[in-house]
Scaffold this active site. Structure first.
Site, PDB file in Angstrom:
ATOM      1  N   ARG A   1      27.633  19.119  53.282  1.00 24.09           N
ATOM      2  CA  ARG A   1      27.768  17.665  53.099  1.00 24.09           C
ATOM      3  C   ARG A   1      27.606  16.914  54.413  1.00 24.09           C
ATOM      4  O   ARG A   1      28.137  17.317  55.444  1.00 24.09           O
ATOM      5  CB  ARG A   1      29.134  17.329  52.485  1.00 24.09           C
ATOM      6  CG  ARG A   1      29.259  17.777  51.056  1.00 24.09           C
ATOM      7  CD  ARG A   1      30.461  17.184  50.366  1.00 24.09           C
ATOM      8  NE  ARG A   1      31.734  17.656  50.894  1.00 24.09           N
ATOM      9  CZ  ARG A   1      32.888  17.502  50.275  1.00 24.09           C
ATOM     10  NH1 ARG A   1      32.932  16.892  49.108  1.00 24.09           N
ATOM     11  NH2 ARG A   1      34.008  17.957  50.812  1.00 24.09           N
TER      12      ARG A   1
ATOM     13  N   ARG B   1      46.386  14.889  40.833  1.00 26.38           N
ATOM     14  CA  ARG B   1      46.175  16.231  41.365  1.00 26.38           C
ATOM     15  C   ARG B   1      47.370  17.159  41.135  1.00 26.38           C
ATOM     16  O   ARG B   1      47.290  18.330  41.458  1.00 26.38           O
ATOM     17  CB  ARG B   1      45.874  16.166  42.863  1.00 26.38           C
ATOM     18  CG  ARG B   1      44.521  15.542  43.158  1.00 26.38           C
ATOM     19  CD  ARG B   1      44.085  15.817  44.565  1.00 26.38           C
ATOM     20  NE  ARG B   1      42.759  15.295  44.830  1.00 26.38           N
ATOM     21  CZ  ARG B   1      42.065  15.548  45.942  1.00 26.38           C
ATOM     22  NH1 ARG B   1      42.595  16.315  46.867  1.00 26.38           N
ATOM     23  NH2 ARG B   1      40.863  15.046  46.104  1.00 26.38           N
TER      24      ARG B   1
ATOM     25  N   ARG C   1      41.614  24.114  50.988  1.00 29.26           N
ATOM     26  CA  ARG C   1      41.612  23.093  49.942  1.00 29.26           C
ATOM     27  C   ARG C   1      41.447  23.734  48.561  1.00 29.26           C
ATOM     28  O   ARG C   1      42.085  23.317  47.587  1.00 29.26           O
ATOM     29  CB  ARG C   1      40.500  22.080  50.184  1.00 29.26           C
ATOM     30  CG  ARG C   1      40.723  21.194  51.415  1.00 29.26           C
ATOM     31  CD  ARG C   1      39.507  20.322  51.685  1.00 29.26           C
ATOM     32  NE  ARG C   1      39.362  19.291  50.676  1.00 29.26           N
ATOM     33  CZ  ARG C   1      38.206  18.666  50.424  1.00 29.26           C
ATOM     34  NH1 ARG C   1      37.123  18.993  51.094  1.00 29.26           N
ATOM     35  NH2 ARG C   1      38.152  17.731  49.512  1.00 29.26           N
TER      36      ARG C   1
ATOM     37  N   ARG D   1      32.140  15.507  57.630  1.00 26.58           N
ATOM     38  CA  ARG D   1      33.531  15.150  57.474  1.00 26.58           C
ATOM     39  C   ARG D   1      34.396  16.100  58.273  1.00 26.58           C
ATOM     40  O   ARG D   1      34.081  17.290  58.404  1.00 26.58           O
ATOM     41  CB  ARG D   1      33.926  15.210  55.993  1.00 26.58           C
ATOM     42  CG  ARG D   1      33.515  13.994  55.218  1.00 26.58           C
ATOM     43  CD  ARG D   1      33.716  14.121  53.730  1.00 26.58           C
ATOM     44  NE  ARG D   1      34.925  14.828  53.321  1.00 26.58           N
ATOM     45  CZ  ARG D   1      35.311  14.935  52.046  1.00 26.58           C
ATOM     46  NH1 ARG D   1      34.606  14.383  51.094  1.00 26.58           N
ATOM     47  NH2 ARG D   1      36.408  15.604  51.736  1.00 26.58           N
TER      48      ARG D   1
ATOM     49  N   LYS E   1      32.568  15.620  41.757  1.00 28.25           N
ATOM     50  CA  LYS E   1      33.281  14.605  40.978  1.00 28.25           C
ATOM     51  C   LYS E   1      32.804  13.200  41.339  1.00 28.25           C
ATOM     52  O   LYS E   1      32.522  12.381  40.464  1.00 28.25           O
ATOM     53  CB  LYS E   1      34.795  14.702  41.214  1.00 28.25           C
ATOM     54  CG  LYS E   1      35.433  16.000  40.785  1.00 28.25           C
ATOM     55  CD  LYS E   1      36.939  15.973  40.936  1.00 28.25           C
ATOM     56  CE  LYS E   1      37.402  15.839  42.380  1.00 28.25           C
ATOM     57  NZ  LYS E   1      37.042  17.016  43.213  1.00 28.25           N
TER      58      LYS E   1
END
Length: 266
Positions: free
Chosen positions: A157, A123, A212, A201, A47
């Site tokens: 990531r 959300r 998640r 992260r 996103k």
């Protein structure tokens, strides 16, 4: 809530009006840049990447609530103690998100910004309903990607601790199975000056990523149905990495001609 109402002013006019199949989008872009778009999709789908690229193309701000939360955490701001739930894969409370988003919009308005591309918000159904009560969303882009690829992407990531740019070290090459398409995504490696400064992260662990995704399915997928019923949802299945997906996304948005014209002028 008063702050949100004050920030979302009628000057952010709707210029898209569900005309995805027409050629008027390019003309509208040249007339005004008051897009009010939302990007939906599972964690790690991209996103932020695609919203940011569209933000640069259209000249409207990209506002990622996840970035707002992480910035608040990194600066040990007044809300940071209430934001630790993000590292457990849980959703931040509506009230905190509204406060952070309202402040960001207020700061942007003072700089002369108009329009926005929201990433990571709303959300929940409640958030979507409140957002509808204070402004009109023109378009909701729902990015979709098979779950096993999502997990690999999240685990790959990395962020440069010095410049803050994001990269991905995962080399994804999965076969078609159970009706899902094959997917190839090469890594997005950092330049040499960032290679030794990469960090992950705190919430990019396999257990947290899976949590998640579970939370997203439970809380956020109903938001897709909410906008689908309004006729504002555009579903987009990512066919691969950025080089393959970006031009197809522009085509789906009827922005490919605008992109070519802007590139020619530049």
């Amino acid at each position: 809530m008063a702050a949100m109402t004050r920030i979302f002013k009628p000057q952010f006019s709707s210029i898209f009006k569900r005309s995805l199949s027409t050629s008027t989008v390019t003309e509208d872009v040249n007339k005004a840049r008051c897009f009010q778009w939302v990007f939906l999709g599972c964690p790690g789908v991209g996103k932020g990447t695609y919203a940011s690229k569209l933000s640069n193309l259209l000249g409207v701000p990209h506002i990622a609530t996840g970035d707002l939360v992480r910035h608040e955490l990194s600066t040990s701001g007044p809300l940071s103690s209430q934001l630790e739930v993000i590292n457990q894969g849980k959703l931040v409370s509506d009230e905190i998100i509204f406060n952070l988003l309202s402040k960001r919009l207020e700061d942007g308005e003072s700089r002369g910004e108009s329009g926005f591309i929201l990433d990571g918000f709303p959300r929940t159904i409640r958030q979507a309903e409140i957002l509808d009560s204070v402004t009109e969303i023109d378009l909701v882009v729902n990015l979709k990607l098979r779950e096993d690829v999502l997990i690999e992407k999240c685990l790959g990531r990395r962020t440069c601790s010095e410049c803050g740019k994001g990269f991905n070290v995962a080399s994804i090459n999965v076969k078609a199975k159970n009706g899902l398409p094959a997917m190839i995504m090469p890594p997005l490696p950092p330049p040499p000056n960032c290679a030794s400064k990469l960090i992950s992260r705190a919430d990019d662990t396999e257990s947290v990523v899976k949590e998640r995704l579970r939370v997203y399915k439970e809380k956020s997928q109903p938001v897709e149905d909410y906008y689908r019923k309004q006729g504002k949802l555009m579903e987009f299945d990512l066919p691969g990495g950025i080089p393959e997906s970006w031009p197809k996304l522009l085509e789906a948005l009827n922005l490919d001609d605008y992109n070519h014209k802007k590139s020619a002028v530049a």
